[in-house]
Design a protein around this motif. Structure first.
Motif, short mmCIF file in Angstrom:
data_model
loop_
_atom_site.label_atom_id
_atom_site.label_comp_id
_atom_site.label_asym_id
_atom_site.label_seq_id
_atom_site.Cartn_x
_atom_site.Cartn_y
_atom_site.Cartn_z
N ALA A 1 60.36 57.35 41.31
CA ALA A 1 58.99 56.87 40.95
C ALA A 1 58.63 55.94 41.94
O ALA A 1 58.62 54.68 41.43
CB ALA A 1 58.75 56.49 39.41
N PHE B 1 52.82 60.15 43.90
CA PHE B 1 52.20 60.42 42.57
C PHE B 1 52.48 61.53 42.16
O PHE B 1 53.14 62.38 42.78
CB PHE B 1 50.39 60.49 42.87
CG PHE B 1 50.25 61.55 43.62
CD1 PHE B 1 49.78 62.71 43.38
CD2 PHE B 1 50.16 61.35 45.24
CE1 PHE B 1 49.06 63.73 44.10
CE2 PHE B 1 49.54 62.28 45.98
CZ PHE B 1 49.31 63.64 45.39
N TYR C 1 55.94 66.36 41.89
CA TYR C 1 55.73 65.13 42.71
C TYR C 1 55.42 65.36 44.07
O TYR C 1 56.02 65.84 44.67
CB TYR C 1 57.36 64.57 42.44
CG TYR C 1 57.77 64.33 41.22
CD1 TYR C 1 57.58 63.04 40.40
CD2 TYR C 1 58.06 65.45 40.17
CE1 TYR C 1 58.11 62.89 39.16
CE2 TYR C 1 58.65 65.18 39.01
CZ TYR C 1 58.41 63.87 38.52
OH TYR C 1 58.82 63.80 37.01
N CYS D 1 47.91 56.57 47.27
CA CYS D 1 49.25 56.73 46.53
C CYS D 1 50.45 56.70 47.68
O CYS D 1 51.25 56.10 47.42
CB CYS D 1 49.36 57.70 45.60
SG CYS D 1 47.95 57.76 44.40
N PRO E 1 51.52 52.38 43.68
CA PRO E 1 52.35 53.27 42.64
C PRO E 1 51.47 53.76 41.61
O PRO E 1 51.25 53.26 40.60
CB PRO E 1 53.41 52.24 41.95
CG PRO E 1 52.48 50.73 42.11
CD PRO E 1 51.79 50.88 43.32
N CYS E 2 51.15 55.03 42.15
CA CYS E 2 50.16 55.63 41.35
C CYS E 2 50.70 56.32 39.98
O CYS E 2 49.87 56.59 38.85
CB CYS E 2 49.38 56.82 42.01
SG CYS E 2 48.45 56.19 43.43
N GLY E 3 51.92 56.97 40.01
CA GLY E 3 52.47 57.51 38.79
C GLY E 3 51.71 58.83 38.49
O GLY E 3 51.31 59.56 39.43
#
Length: 292
Positions: free
Chosen positions: A22, A27, A106, A263, A269-271
């Motif tokens: 991550a 993202f 991902y 991202c 760091p969009c996640g």
């Protein structure tokens, strides 16, 4: 002792390289099952029932005669409603019972200086259903994960070539990593592979000069196999040799391009993306005769 320590360090480094992290340049979006059918719109376009059993995630309108436009017109099972792409993989059975799964896609820069969004309509296959030995862990791997999230995904300590006996409180996950270099011309090819290649050390080969965001899929099933032999894929394939997945890019392309900028390019760091909650996996009816 030194040799053992060195081997352990090398294994750990390899696992780190293949385990999705991550990081800031990524993202991900989570999708529940959309359909179960013996279809494959990439390998057998327009031929319903011609493939082994697949589980589809994302666009609800996926059929054997799918087009980018038809996929995009449908609703989606993904948390981000702009993700009307279609992702699919063989169904999974444990001890003869088919299990419902959840997919997380991902999208990552993966060490490249720049990474473009996959072009609209791109079709890609990762993994080899005809493999006769366990596939490289840089393409497919298996993991027992905790029910509250992936344990050891960053360290890679639990990544294996074959499904193993999961402990109480763990679920089975498969990782599939797609090639991330494009030839810049073809959205598909006759073998569905030649138009794509894998990057190495953040660089793409001269034959495939367009660096794309790397797509890595994790499919998790709420099941706890007790042995490798208890796990089978659609078509009665062994899990270690037959795992593969397909991707058809039918995202809302402007939304995907914006995510790439926010991202991947800007290193934010969009996640997880998408406001909608993904429902708990349920067993869906098989829409064509399901023969293993």
């Amino acid at each position: 002792m030194r040799r053992s320590a060195l081997i352990g360090s090398v294994v750990a480094l390899v696992a780190l390289a293949i385990a999705p992290a991550a990081d800031a340049n990524s993202f991900h979006v989570t999708c529940s099952q959309a359909r179960i059918a013996n279809d494959d719109p990439i390998v057998f376009p327009g031929k319903p029932g011609a493939a082994h059993r697949h589980v589809f995630f994302g666009s609800r309108s996926v059929r054997a005669n799918a087009t980018t436009q038809s996929l995009r017109r449908g609703s989606t099972t993904c948390a981000d409603r702009a993700d009307t792409a279609s992702y699919w993989a063989p169904s999974l059975e444990v001890r003869g019972r088919m299990r419902a799964g959840t997919l997380t896609a991902y999208y990552q820069r993966a060490g490249k200086a720049r990474a473009a969004a996959p072009p609209s309509g791109l079709r890609v296959i990762a993994g080899d259903m005809h493999a006769t030995s366990p596939q490289a862990m840089t393409v497919t791997s298996w993991q027992c994960t905790g029910t509250g999230g992936v344990r050891g995904a960053r360290s890679g300590r639990q990544l294996r070539r074959v499904p193993s006996d999961c402990q109480r409180g763990q679920w089975l996950s498969a990782w599939i990593r797609f090639p991330d270099c494009w030839n810049g011309r073809d959205l598909d090819s006759s073998d569905h592979r030649s138009h794509m290649a894998y990057s190495a050390g953040g660089l793409c080969p001269s034959t495939h000069p367009v660096a794309l965001m790397k797509l890595v899929l994790r499919i998790t099933w709420p099941t706890r196999p007790t042995s490798e032999q208890s796990v089978r894929l659609g078509g009665n394939m062994l899990a270690a040799t037959g795992m593969h997945a397909d991707f058809w890019n039918a995202w809302n392309q402007p939304a995907l391009e914006q995510l790439r900028w926010d991202c991947i390019e800007v290193a934010r760091p969009c996640g997880a993306v998408g406001a909608a909650a993904v429902p708990t996996p349920v067993t869906l009816p098989v829409t064509t005769p399901a023969t293993m």
